[in-house]
Design an enzyme around this catalytic site. Structure first.
Site, mmCIF file in Angstrom:
data_model
loop_
_atom_site.group_PDB
_atom_site.id
_atom_site.type_symbol
_atom_site.label_atom_id
_atom_site.label_comp_id
_atom_site.label_asym_id
_atom_site.label_seq_id
_atom_site.Cartn_x
_atom_site.Cartn_y
_atom_site.Cartn_z
ATOM 1 N N HIS A 14 99.723 21.389 -51.059
ATOM 2 C CA HIS A 14 98.919 20.485 -50.208
ATOM 3 C C HIS A 14 99.756 19.024 -50.413
ATOM 4 O O HIS A 14 100.217 18.512 -49.267
ATOM 5 C CB HIS A 14 97.630 20.265 -50.986
ATOM 6 C CG HIS A 14 96.552 21.453 -50.494
ATOM 7 N ND1 HIS A 14 96.622 22.015 -49.465
ATOM 8 C CD2 HIS A 14 95.987 22.469 -51.412
ATOM 9 C CE1 HIS A 14 95.922 23.256 -49.592
ATOM 10 N NE2 HIS A 14 95.561 23.413 -50.837
ATOM 11 N N ASP B 265 96.511 29.495 -46.595
ATOM 12 C CA ASP B 265 95.541 29.286 -47.604
ATOM 13 C C ASP B 265 94.223 30.040 -47.487
ATOM 14 O O ASP B 265 93.901 31.061 -47.859
ATOM 15 C CB ASP B 265 95.514 27.952 -47.612
ATOM 16 C CG ASP B 265 94.837 27.192 -48.749
ATOM 17 O OD1 ASP B 265 94.417 28.099 -49.466
ATOM 18 O OD2 ASP B 265 94.618 25.960 -48.632
#
Length: 333
Positions: A200, A251
């Site tokens: 991220h 993800d």
């Protein structure tokens, strides 16, 4: 016969396969409200359920053009073996990124010590399963754990993946506990190197990006998930001007489409800069394949084939640019 183009397969460097079950749920609330739903889904997992349901998720990944996956796994030790078995059946190469969890989360996520965690890693390696170290986050691991895991990763030359700077609250909590931001803490504890991938980094500041660049570390951007969870925008151009490598991950698997991930990466860069073609087509394709393989420590992974007769490629001059600009994963065969 339909004409085809062979490309290096895309690499999903960050996957939580069980979260595929959450798509379309919890449309309201923030990240932390979604997390409660995610924890409830995690609690119901068993080795048998993982074995059965991950096969279907991995088959979706494979059909979408991903030929390797890094499964960031925190559901339990036996479930890790089940995930590896599911990947083998689905025909996708897997690296199990076994999560270290000292505190927080659910009891099933946690190991009793860093040494116990590393013994789990060694057991997976002993069974011939490709692995990476994965301290879940600076929320989940203390300084002592991070230092021990960082040392092991360096000694064994294994990939190290960690969530960091996804949410402002995470940064605030780290500053309150340690007096530094998450990526600064990772640097202080020996967890940053050329084998590190920070997942991220949505809210990383300039100093943290400088640390990543200096270490030769990568960022794994998970654009469709970050959009779904309201995480914010990766500072794409500031990352690229520092020559920090970027890879992609599905993800939470709210969407499974590597082309969409790459298109969103370029889209964010365009919105932030007010310019087009911030990242070249070749750079984006490299992010989707080579950088992901590097993040997982892979030297070999399967190719994928493009159906050149697909309607979305009809009449295009540059197939590669058209893939990024306007195709979905159904273009792969």
């Amino acid at each position: 016969m339909t004409e085809r183009l062979s490309l290096p397969g895309f690499v999903d460097a960050h996957c939580h396969a069980f979260q595929r079950a959450l798509r379309g749920r919890a449309g309201g609330g923030d990240f932390w409200a979604w997390r409660e739903l995610m924890l409830a889904e995690a609690e119901r997992q068993t080795p048998e359920l993982v074995r059965r349901e991950y096969v279907e998720v991995y088959r979706e990944l494979r059909r979408a053009g991903y030929t390797a996956v890094g499964e960031f796994h925190y559901l339990g030790h036996e479930e890790a073996f089940a995930a590896a078995e599911a990947a083998e059946e689905a025909g996708i190469r897997i690296v199990v990124l076994l999560a270290a969890y000292e505190r927080g989360g659910l009891p099933r996520f946690r190991q009793e010590s860093a040494g116990a965690y590393l013994r789990q890693v060694e057991e997976l390696r002993g069974r011939g399963i490709a692995v990476g170290l994965a301290p879940h986050s600076v929320r989940a691991c203390s300084v002592d754990w991070l230092q021990e895991i960082g040392r092991y990763a360096a000694e064994e030359r294994l990939p190290l993946h960690v969530h960091a700077d996804e949410q402002p609250r995470e940064i605030e909590d780290c500053l309150a506990e340690h007096g530094v931001r998450p990526i600064e803490l990772l640097d202080r504890t020996g967890c940053l190197s050329e084998r590190t991938t920070v997942v991220h980094a949505t809210h990383a500041n300039g100093d943290e990006l400088d640390l990543l660049a200096g270490a030769g570390a990568r960022i794994c951007a998970c654009l469709t998930t970050e959009a779904n969870l309201g995480d914010g925008f990766l500072p794409v151009e500031r990352v690229c001007t520092r020559s920090i490598g970027i890879c992609i991950g599905s993800d939470s698997n709210v969407r499974i489409d590597p082309l969409e991930e790459l298109r969103e990466l370029e889209g964010i860069a365009r919105r932030q800069s007010g310019r087009r073609n911030v990242l070249s087509t070749s750079t984006l394709l490299c992010y989707g394949a080579d950088e992901g393989a590097g993040a997982l420590g892979l030297e070999e992974w399967d190719d994928v084939e493009v159906d050149l007769g697909h309607h979305s490629l009809r009449g295009v001059e540059d197939v590669f640019a058209a893939l990024i600009a306007g195709c979905g994963a159904d273009v792969f065969v």
